[in-house]
Design a protein around this motif. Structure first.
Motif, PDB file in Angstrom:
ATOM      1  N   UNK B   1       0.839  -1.210   0.000  1.00  0.00           N
ATOM      2  CA  UNK B   1       0.000   0.000   0.000  1.00  0.00           C
ATOM      3  C   UNK B   1       0.872   1.258   0.000  1.00  0.00           C
ATOM      4  N   UNK B   2       0.398   2.256  -0.681  1.00  0.00           N
ATOM      5  CA  UNK B   2       1.172   3.492  -0.810  1.00  0.00           C
ATOM      6  C   UNK B   2       1.278   4.203   0.533  1.00  0.00           C
ATOM      7  N   UNK B   3       2.358   4.953   0.678  1.00  0.00           N
ATOM      8  CA  UNK B   3       2.523   5.741   1.901  1.00  0.00           C
ATOM      9  C   UNK B   3       1.432   6.804   2.002  1.00  0.00           C
ATOM     10  N   UNK B   4       1.118   7.194   3.240  1.00  0.00           N
ATOM     11  CA  UNK B   4       0.012   8.137   3.478  1.00  0.00           C
ATOM     12  C   UNK B   4       0.584   9.453   4.009  1.00  0.00           C
ATOM     13  N   UNK B   5       0.186  10.577   3.402  1.00  0.00           N
ATOM     14  CA  UNK B   5       0.747  11.862   3.829  1.00  0.00           C
ATOM     15  C   UNK B   5       0.332  12.248   5.254  1.00  0.00           C
ATOM     16  N   UNK B   6       1.211  13.005   5.902  1.00  0.00           N
ATOM     17  CA  UNK B   6       0.964  13.491   7.263  1.00  0.00           C
ATOM     18  C   UNK B   6      -0.259  14.390   7.324  1.00  0.00           C
ATOM     19  N   UNK B   7      -0.387  15.257   6.323  1.00  0.00           N
ATOM     20  CA  UNK B   7      -1.542  16.163   6.270  1.00  0.00           C
ATOM     21  C   UNK B   7      -2.040  16.221   4.830  1.00  0.00           C
ATOM     22  N   UNK B   8      -3.274  16.627   4.648  1.00  0.00           N
ATOM     23  CA  UNK B   8      -3.754  16.884   3.296  1.00  0.00           C
ATOM     24  C   UNK B   8      -4.879  17.912   3.334  1.00  0.00           C
ATOM     25  N   UNK B   9      -5.239  18.396   2.143  1.00  0.00           N
ATOM     26  CA  UNK B   9      -6.306  19.400   1.986  1.00  0.00           C
ATOM     27  C   UNK B   9      -5.917  20.786   2.509  1.00  0.00           C
ATOM     28  N   UNK B  10      -4.618  21.040   2.687  1.00  0.00           N
ATOM     29  CA  UNK B  10      -4.174  22.391   3.032  1.00  0.00           C
ATOM     30  C   UNK B  10      -3.579  23.037   1.780  1.00  0.00           C
ATOM     31  N   UNK B  11      -4.085  24.198   1.396  1.00  0.00           N
ATOM     32  CA  UNK B  11      -3.473  24.943   0.294  1.00  0.00           C
ATOM     33  C   UNK B  11      -2.205  25.611   0.816  1.00  0.00           C
ATOM     34  N   UNK B  12      -1.369  26.058  -0.117  1.00  0.00           N
ATOM     35  CA  UNK B  12      -0.172  26.787   0.293  1.00  0.00           C
ATOM     36  C   UNK B  12      -0.590  28.018   1.096  1.00  0.00           C
ATOM     37  N   UNK B  13       0.050  28.223   2.228  1.00  0.00           N
ATOM     38  CA  UNK B  13      -0.252  29.402   3.050  1.00  0.00           C
ATOM     39  C   UNK B  13      -1.479  29.242   3.923  1.00  0.00           C
TER      40      UNK B  13
END
Lengths: 99, 445
Positions: B1-13
């Motif tokens: 299974x692919x690695x899972x990001x620490x966070x998501x759905x945050x735009x830059x800034x």
């Protein structure tokens, strides 16, 4: 504003009239078996001493807000001191009461 | 299974957190995670006791980067820390204030310079990496560990976002009154924020005035994650409530009246979560609209002779639930309380929670609980009930109860009290209940 013109100077571990009223409020609010008059105004309210917990604090805060119009805040710089004993809590209330 | 990001759905800034009224950008958070990860001691386990929610999230993430497991005990009593020291050799404690803990290595959360926001890569972790260990109090008093993989925690956060429709509240700022070291707080004030692009409030306001002030200081949309105890006091004390867009409650069932009042006064939907430390969150409902619970995406329930089991979704191993559950189908159910609450009087069975539900649904009843007194003299034991209902006579409550429950379960006596001895999470500890029973018995006798 019906602040007493002169506050009694609390001494020793005898309850002043205001302290007794607050003690009664706490005993009724928390349904304690202790008699209000038997509470030592200098004993710690939480932990050892009277042994109240954080939910008790919330209940007392609500009762104080209704009875005295004083809303307690945790970001009050003197918060630790205010909750130290019945005496310190009463002093804070008497200074800030609006009812 | 692919690695899972620490966070998501945050735009830059985008704002990751609000701390001391100051927004912390997502780039700043990622920078602080990397710097803390460089500083942490070389150990396998860390007890993350950071009381600041933002620092807790940084600590959790930095430990993940270093492959360390976050131990999240329900409290930090000397007794429990001693136990953890024995069970997890070389464990250390991460917390803000340097403090003397006997025989325990403490790593104080360091002061780190605030970096200028620069683009930083989001770390990714294997789903099977053990991210945290939560604990329940075992029947013998020893804490029972419940390891959670990174994959399971993230799937749980994503399931919550989908189930509660949090997609519609992107960038919402969320205040929590619950500790992040507990299952509910971890899921709903940390993981759902990190995976849903929501901004966590770093504090944990306590008094109603604090909660209102902190909410008021946040931009909208804003939400509140809390418990029935806090919600009740908040509604009772605050004459004016700040506008809120989203409310979430868990730890003990909410009465329909309180739910309806909260929705009306905050003018916001109130959702409720059901779960347990073993399985994590399992289901959600909107109590003002109905008593039925709906399982989170991927989770389903089934019953056998031992009870009701949860499986699927983020629930990695099937978990036997400690509650009496009436299944409508495998994704919809009614909750009738804990199995330990089962009552059998004269051959009739019910549960305390079921009785409590009826008691609390009576107009004018603010709080109430049935109690099964401990008696062993061979007579038929009768239930007692403690009720907070200012202005109601016990006769009125009794006649309302008669309409709702089997006469065998009517309380003898029904005691009107000012408050119930609920603990921090809104539960009634058996010890406190026994004390109340003894006290009232002394008064009567």
């Amino acid at each position: 504003m019906n602040k007493p013109a002169m506050q009694e100077v609390p001494q020793g571990n005898t309850l002043t009239a205001d302290e007794l009223k607050l003690a009664q409020l706490i005993v009724t609010t928390l349904n304690l078996e202790t008699k209000a008059a038997a509470i030592d105004p200098t004993a710690r309210l939480f932990g050892e001493g009277m042994g109240l917990d954080s939910i008790d604090i919330l209940e007392i805060a609500l009762a104080i807000s209704k009875a005295y119009g004083v809303k307690l805040r945790s970001d009050d710089e003197n918060n630790r001191e205010i909750f130290n004993s019945l005496r310190s809590l009463n002093q804070h209330i008497q200074q800030h009461r609006v009812k | 299974m692919a690695d899972i990001p620490l966070i998501r759905n945050f735009d830059a800034g985008a704002v990751f957190a609000f701390r001391n009224r100051r927004p912390i950008r997502v780039e700043e958070f990622l920078g602080e995670v990397r710097r803390l990860a460089d500083l942490l001691p070389d150990r396998q386990y860390v007890v993350n006791l950071c009381s600041d929610r933002y620092q807790f999230a940084v600590g959790l993430s930095a430990a993940l980067l270093r492959g360390q497991v976050n131990l999240l005990p329900p409290n930090a009593t000397a007794d429990l820390l001693t136990r953890l020291n024995l069970d997890y050799p070389g464990v250390y404690c991460l917390r803000l204030a340097p403090v003397e803990l006997p025989k325990f290595e403490v790593f104080p959360y360091p002061q780190m310079e605030v970096s200028q926001a620069t683009a930083a890569a989001v770390p990714q972790f294997p789903p099977a990496q053990v991210a945290a260990v939560l604990f329940t109090s075992g029947s013998t008093g020893q804490p029972v560990p419940h390891p959670k993989s990174w994959g399971s925690l993230v799937r749980s956060g994503l399931a919550e976002i989908e189930s509660l429709g949090l997609d519609a509240y992107r960038r919402m700022a969320v205040v929590g009154t619950v500790p992040q070291q507990h299952s509910y707080g971890l899921e709903s004030t940390v993981l759902a924020m990190m995976q849903g692009g929501l901004a966590m409030h770093a504090g944990r306001p306590f008094f109603p005035s604090d909660i209102c002030a902190e909410l008021q200081a946040l931009p909208r949309p804003r939400g509140l994650v809390t418990t029935p105890v806090h919600l009740r006091v908040l509604l009772a004390e605050a004459s004016e409530l700040p506008a809120v867009d989203f409310l979430l409650c868990a730890t003990a069932p909410l009465s329909p009246q309180l739910a309806i009042e909260a929705e009306a006064r905050f003018a916001a939907p109130l959702h409720e979560i059901y779960g347990c430390t073993e399985a994590g969150q399992i289901a959600a409902r909107r109590p003002a609209q109905g008593q039925e619970w709906h399982t989170l995406p991927g989770v389903s329930l089934y019953a056998d002779e031992r009870g009701t089991w949860a499986r699927g979704g983020h629930v990695e191993r099937e978990v036997l639930l400690a509650d009496v559950i009436e299944l409508r189908d495998r994704n919809t159910f009614l909750l009738h309380g804990r199995t330990a609450d089962l009552i059998n009087i004269a051959g009739k069975r019910t549960s305390l929670a079921h009785l409590n539900f009826h008691l609390n649904s009576i107009e004018g009843v603010r709080d109430g609980a049935f109690v099964m007194p401990e008696e062993d003299d061979g007579t038929v034991t009768r239930l007692m009930a403690f009720v907070v209902a200012p202005g109601l006579a016990s006769e009125t409550i009794m006649s309302a109860l008669r309409e709702r429950i089997d006469p065998a379960f009517l309380p003898r006596p029904l005691c009107l009290v000012e408050t119930l001895p609920r603990n921090e999470t809104g539960k009634l500890p058996r010890g406190a209940v026994d004390e109340l029973v003894t006290r009232l018995a002394a008064k009567v006798g």
